[in-house]
Write an enzyme that holds these catalytic residues in place. Structure first.
Site, mmCIF file in Angstrom:
data_model
loop_
_atom_site.group_PDB
_atom_site.id
_atom_site.type_symbol
_atom_site.label_atom_id
_atom_site.label_comp_id
_atom_site.label_asym_id
_atom_site.label_seq_id
_atom_site.Cartn_x
_atom_site.Cartn_y
_atom_site.Cartn_z
ATOM 1 N N TRP A 122 -16.981 6.604 -1.254
ATOM 2 C CA TRP A 122 -15.409 6.739 -1.546
ATOM 3 C C TRP A 122 -15.009 8.195 -2.289
ATOM 4 C CZ3 TRP A 122 -12.100 4.035 0.946
ATOM 5 C CH2 TRP A 122 -12.478 2.740 1.475
ATOM 6 N N LYS A 143 0.758 12.331 -1.929
ATOM 7 C CA LYS A 143 0.610 11.328 -3.048
ATOM 8 C C LYS A 143 0.887 12.289 -4.370
ATOM 9 C CE LYS A 143 -2.019 7.385 -1.347
ATOM 10 N NZ LYS A 143 -2.870 6.572 -1.794
ATOM 11 N N ASP A 180 -5.860 9.256 -6.183
ATOM 12 C CA ASP A 180 -5.258 8.152 -5.566
ATOM 13 C C ASP A 180 -4.458 7.366 -6.856
ATOM 14 O OD1 ASP A 180 -4.425 6.197 -4.109
ATOM 15 O OD2 ASP A 180 -6.324 5.181 -3.577
ATOM 16 N N GLU A 191 -8.686 6.514 6.168
ATOM 17 C CA GLU A 191 -9.342 5.288 5.888
ATOM 18 C C GLU A 191 -9.458 4.426 7.043
ATOM 19 O OE1 GLU A 191 -7.030 3.649 2.377
ATOM 20 O OE2 GLU A 191 -8.511 4.773 0.914
ATOM 21 N N GLU A 251 4.931 11.024 -2.996
ATOM 22 C CA GLU A 251 4.636 9.402 -3.015
ATOM 23 C C GLU A 251 4.223 9.006 -4.498
ATOM 24 O OE1 GLU A 251 2.226 8.309 0.165
ATOM 25 O OE2 GLU A 251 1.844 6.530 -0.918
ATOM 26 N N GLU A 298 -1.371 -0.768 -8.933
ATOM 27 C CA GLU A 298 -2.975 -0.862 -8.653
ATOM 28 C C GLU A 298 -4.012 -0.265 -9.526
ATOM 29 O OE1 GLU A 298 -3.688 1.178 -4.605
ATOM 30 O OE2 GLU A 298 -5.730 0.570 -4.752
ATOM 31 N N ARG A 340 1.881 10.893 6.396
ATOM 32 C CA ARG A 340 1.030 10.847 5.278
ATOM 33 C C ARG A 340 -0.144 11.682 5.187
ATOM 34 N NH1 ARG A 340 -1.133 5.967 3.373
ATOM 35 N NH2 ARG A 340 -0.258 5.959 1.161
ATOM 36 N N GLU A 365 -0.689 -6.029 0.681
ATOM 37 C CA GLU A 365 -1.708 -4.974 0.167
ATOM 38 C C GLU A 365 -1.508 -4.372 -1.176
ATOM 39 O OE1 GLU A 365 -3.791 -2.955 3.250
ATOM 40 O OE2 GLU A 365 -4.472 -1.132 1.652
ATOM 41 N N ASN A 420 -1.094 0.449 6.686
ATOM 42 C CA ASN A 420 -2.202 -0.019 7.503
ATOM 43 C C ASN A 420 -1.683 -1.074 8.393
ATOM 44 O OD1 ASN A 420 -4.393 1.471 5.942
ATOM 45 N ND2 ASN A 420 -3.993 -0.107 4.235
ATOM 46 N N LYS A 476 0.191 6.564 8.775
ATOM 47 C CA LYS A 476 -1.094 6.842 8.362
ATOM 48 C C LYS A 476 -1.995 7.047 9.294
ATOM 49 C CE LYS A 476 -4.421 4.606 5.164
ATOM 50 N NZ LYS A 476 -4.635 3.454 4.119
#
Ligand code: GCU
Length: 688
Positions: free
Chosen positions: A550, A369, A374, A295, A396, A402, A328, A168, A211, A291
């Protein structure tokens, strides 16, 4: 002994100017698997660099070694026969569990360099540091008198690898661990990877995606535990603990229970039995990364329980074995209504977790994070960092690019990370920087440190873009010591990766240093972010996320742009910072330009501190960004012939793609805002 993959920064190129280093003396105190790895590395590296494999002498008495000429000695600080010069208070008092000392001493037999550790991990880190110095400085053996301890107790990598081999947000090929829902059989690559990680001080790695899908849920069962144990064994020899991401709903999916309610006794009991089974297979298993309620992942919310309930239950299961739960904080509403302007995703982590401060067990760590959204090119620093004095925190980062060009664009992230680590939270007054929060210096945390989503895959060069190796290297060095300067890290990496040619060092440093700014300038005006294609997140799409669920909006209309996060008349997010920062961001007068649209909604004609207007800034930076890429290409082409053809061509191909793609960014963003605002470019450049 090593795989055929690119050697990254462990190339140990042949050099004429090193002394012969004919002997390695290993004191009997320097024993164990990690010490073994240190010695193997030393012998290999010295052979590569000098053409001579040093002789290995084992001794129980350091004063009676048969070493001749310049040599290296490895010993534990506890060895009673250390030379007097090394039996200092400083050494015995300051050397931590993972620390090392490097000390040169003239001896009758010739110059000796001592690598001293308190544990064998210290010997390993000391070895890699010595090799780094030998490559950077060359000439003769440097005069060494160094004691180093890592600043962060946990220095972690998180893989987002799936067992089908996909990764991912991976941009460098397939997983090095998994293929076709099995572990890979050939583990040479994993060994090399462990060496690379140890060389930069990494001491914990979670090997699967946060995930956790169906097959990966079974990593904690007898079907896969023997394979997990094998990888843990490879890691162990390099001082690294293995962690797994787990599925919060495992008791249902694996255990046949109808619930995963953390307060249901059967659930706790199931995890306790599971922990026993895991530690039977892997006695030094690190723990779980979780996690949950994020999501669409399962979590304690389903049962009306809190994140403290959920994580504590897991922590209790791991506690008898010294395991930890890394929980997380990326928890937010991902089914938001874009019409609703009061909900602000940036607030979510703080709103969810801050009220729970003090309710977590000692072996739970909250992983936060760096930003509240994000991993954008630019966003505020998460206000949750430093806001929980009684709860362990780990920061994190995202090394995998990404939102920062997916390893096709050059984007050196060390400057970004340094800015974040140096950010003053004012949690306990001035000088309460993030780096002190996560190192455990500010509050007496039982566990803390830095974690990052890694950027490697099975591409021959590990990271797709060869220059993206610098992010991997630099991340490790920063977690070891966040006070290292960008220049120092860059220079170390280039010397080891490309050698000591002056032009190469100069040009590559300058390319790396400029690259984040260049990428930012053509992709993300003034901190607004998110103008990317949905799902894969590559390439420009200004409204890609504007009318979605989102929570990632820019609110551009014909008059202005930006998210009003003020307390006065916005979402109130600025109020989550300690007062010094809250006031700075709240006011248009003091809010820094680079974060203006992250905190405020302003007209296109709003004047920036730089003197430019918002709209003119957008035009100017997007034109400048493309010119910046042209400079990168020019700098790289000046190195043709000084870098091997393969790596030269690989990087050049990516730079050329970046050039083309940066024009696409420039023209789409500029055209969009020209059409929205109707305001012409002061310099009359082509906008469509
Ligand atoms: C981002 C990313 C996801 C990832 C998530 C996370 O949203 O796009 O792929 O799963 O972060 O950090 O959990």
């Amino acid at each position: 002994p090593y795989s055929s993959a690119d050697k990254g920064w462990l190339r140990y190129e042949k050099r004429q100017d090193l002394p012969c280093l004919s002997t390695i003396v290993r004191h009997s105190s320097a024993s164990g698997e990690a010490a073994e790895s240190a010695i193997r590395e030393l012998r290999y590296a010295i052979l590569q660099m000098t053409g001579n494999e040093p002789e290995l002498i084992a001794t129980a008495n350091l004063s009676e070694t048969a070493a001749h000429g310049p040599h290296i000695q490895l010993a534990m600080v506890t060895a009673e026969d250390l030379p007097e010069a090394l039996q200092t208070k400083e050494l015995s008092q300051h050397l931590g569990e993972e620390g090392f000392a490097l000390r040169s001493l003239p001896q009758e037999e010739g110059e000796a360099v001592y690598i001293i550790g308190k544990t064998e991990k210290g010997l390993l880190y000391g070895t890699f540091h010595l090799l780094r110095l030998l490559q950077s400085e060359g000439q003769t053996l440097p005069q060494l008198d160094i004691i180093e301890n890592p600043k962060n107790p946990l220095r972690m990598m998180n893989h987002w690898d799936n067992m089908d081999g996909s990764i991912e947000r991976g941009y460098a090929g397939r997983s090095i661990f998994f293929k076709d829902n099995q572990f890979v059989q050939n583990d040479e690559r994993i060994r090399d990877y462990a060496r690379m990680m140890a060389s930069i001080g990494i001491n914990g790695i979670s090997i699967n995606n946060v995930n956790v899908h169906k097959v990966e849920t079974k990593l904690i069962t007898s079907e896969f535990l023997p394979d997990v144990a094998k990888v843990a064994g490879i890691f162990r020899a390099y001082g690294i603990k293995l962690f797994l991401s787990v599925n919060y709903a495992s008791p249902i999916q694996l255990g046949g229970l109808e619930t995963a309610d953390p307060l249901d006794e059967r659930v706790g009991a199931w995890w306790k039995t599971k922990a026993e089974e895991i530690y039977d297979a892997i006695p030094d298993f690190g723990g779980f990364v979780v996690k949950a309620d994020s999501e669409h992942r399962p979590g304690p919310f389903t049962y009306g329980r809190t994140h403290a309930d959920g994580s504590n239950m897991l922590a209790e299961a791991l506690e008898p074995y010294g395991g930890i739960v890394i929980w997380r904080c990326f928890v937010y509403n991902c089914l938001q209504d874009w019409r609703d302007r009061t909900t602000d995703r940036a607030r979510a982590a703080y709103d969810h977790f801050k009220p729970l401060d003090g309710q977590f067990k000692d072996n739970v760590i909250l992983q936060i994070k760096n930003g509240p959204m994000d991993f954008q090119v630019r966003e505020g620093v998460s206000p949750l960092l430093g806001a929980m004095p009684n709860t362990n925190q780990i920061l994190e980062f995202q090394i995998t690019q990404e939102y920062t060009g997916q390893q096709r664009h050059l984007c050196y992230l060390i400057p970004q990370w340094k800015e974040i680590l140096d950010f003053d939270t004012y949690a306990k007054g001035a000088k309460s920087e993030i780096k002190k929060v996560v190192s455990g210096e500010l509050y007496p945390y039982a566990h803390s440190g830095i974690s990052a989503v890694i950027n490697v895959g099975d591409d021959e060069n590990w990271t797709g873009h060869t220059l993206a190796q610098a992010n991997l290297y630099g991340y490790g060095r920063l977690t070891w010591n966040p006070d290292l300067s960008e220049q120092q890290i860059t220079s170390e990496w280039i010397h080891q990766t490309f050698g000591n040619d002056h032009d190469v060092v100069e040009q590559v440093s300058s390319m790396l240093a400029a690259s984040w700014g260049i990428y930012e300038s053509y992709t993300s005006p003034l901190g607004v972010g998110w103008m990317v294609n949905p799902e894969h997140h590559y390439g420009p799409n200004v409204d890609g996320y504007e009318y979605s669920v989102w929570g990632t909006y820019h609110f551009a209309d014909c008059d202005g742009i930006g998210v009003n996060r003020t307390v006065k008349d916005g979402t109130g997010y600025t109020g989550q910072y300690f007062p010094e920062n809250a006031e700075r961001y709240e006011s248009l007068v003091t809010c820094p330009d680079k974060l203006l649209l992250f905190f405020h909604h302003v007209p296109y004609t709003h004047k920036l501190h730089s003197g430019s207007t918002v709209i003119q800034h957008i035009y100017d930076t997007h034109f400048a960004g493309v010119e910046g890429v042209e400079n990168l290409i020019q700098q790289w082409s000046s190195l043709e012939g000084k870098i091997d053809a393969k790596r030269y061509a690989g990087v050049m191909a990516r730079l050329e793609h970046q050039h083309k793609h940066s024009k696409e960014w420039r023209d789409i963003i500029n055209t969009y805002f020209y059409r929205k605002s109707g305001i012409a470019d002061e310099q009359n450049r082509t906008i469509y």
